[in-house]
Design a protein around this motif. Sequence first.
Motif, mmCIF file in Angstrom:
data_model
loop_
_atom_site.group_PDB
_atom_site.id
_atom_site.type_symbol
_atom_site.label_atom_id
_atom_site.label_comp_id
_atom_site.label_asym_id
_atom_site.label_seq_id
_atom_site.Cartn_x
_atom_site.Cartn_y
_atom_site.Cartn_z
ATOM 1 N N THR A 102 7.352 -4.792 85.065
ATOM 2 C CA THR A 102 8.010 -3.518 84.775
ATOM 3 C C THR A 102 7.269 -2.376 85.457
ATOM 4 O O THR A 102 6.113 -2.531 85.873
ATOM 5 N N THR A 124 9.013 2.359 90.313
ATOM 6 C CA THR A 124 9.675 3.434 89.574
ATOM 7 C C THR A 124 10.781 2.843 88.698
ATOM 8 O O THR A 124 11.185 1.690 88.879
ATOM 9 N N GLU A 125 11.272 3.648 87.782
ATOM 10 C CA GLU A 125 12.381 3.204 86.924
ATOM 11 C C GLU A 125 13.617 2.864 87.759
ATOM 12 O O GLU A 125 14.359 1.954 87.429
ATOM 13 N N ASP A 143 13.708 -0.653 88.861
ATOM 14 C CA ASP A 143 13.733 -1.637 87.782
ATOM 15 C C ASP A 143 15.169 -2.014 87.427
ATOM 16 O O ASP A 143 15.520 -2.160 86.272
#
Length: 80
Positions: A9, A27-28, A31
């Motif tokens: 993650t 980074t998000e 993901d």
Amino acid sequence: MDVEWRVVTPSFFETLGIEIVRGRAFTEAEDRADGPHVVVITERLAQRFWPDQDPVGRTLEYWTVRRRSSVWRQTCGTPT
């Protein structure tokens, strides 16, 4: 060359207290299945492929047995 890899993650490196010395961690946005395909690689691997050069932004290809095909990933960082 055989290389082990893991899916992690975006908070993985921070949680374990691992500093990214070149580039950045995930980074998000990355993901997600439809997000950019990036990898964080070790300094040892970076020196093997790109001696005395910055690996950030460079691409590498690897074979995945599960997919039975090769995939390309862009390097976004290297940890300590």
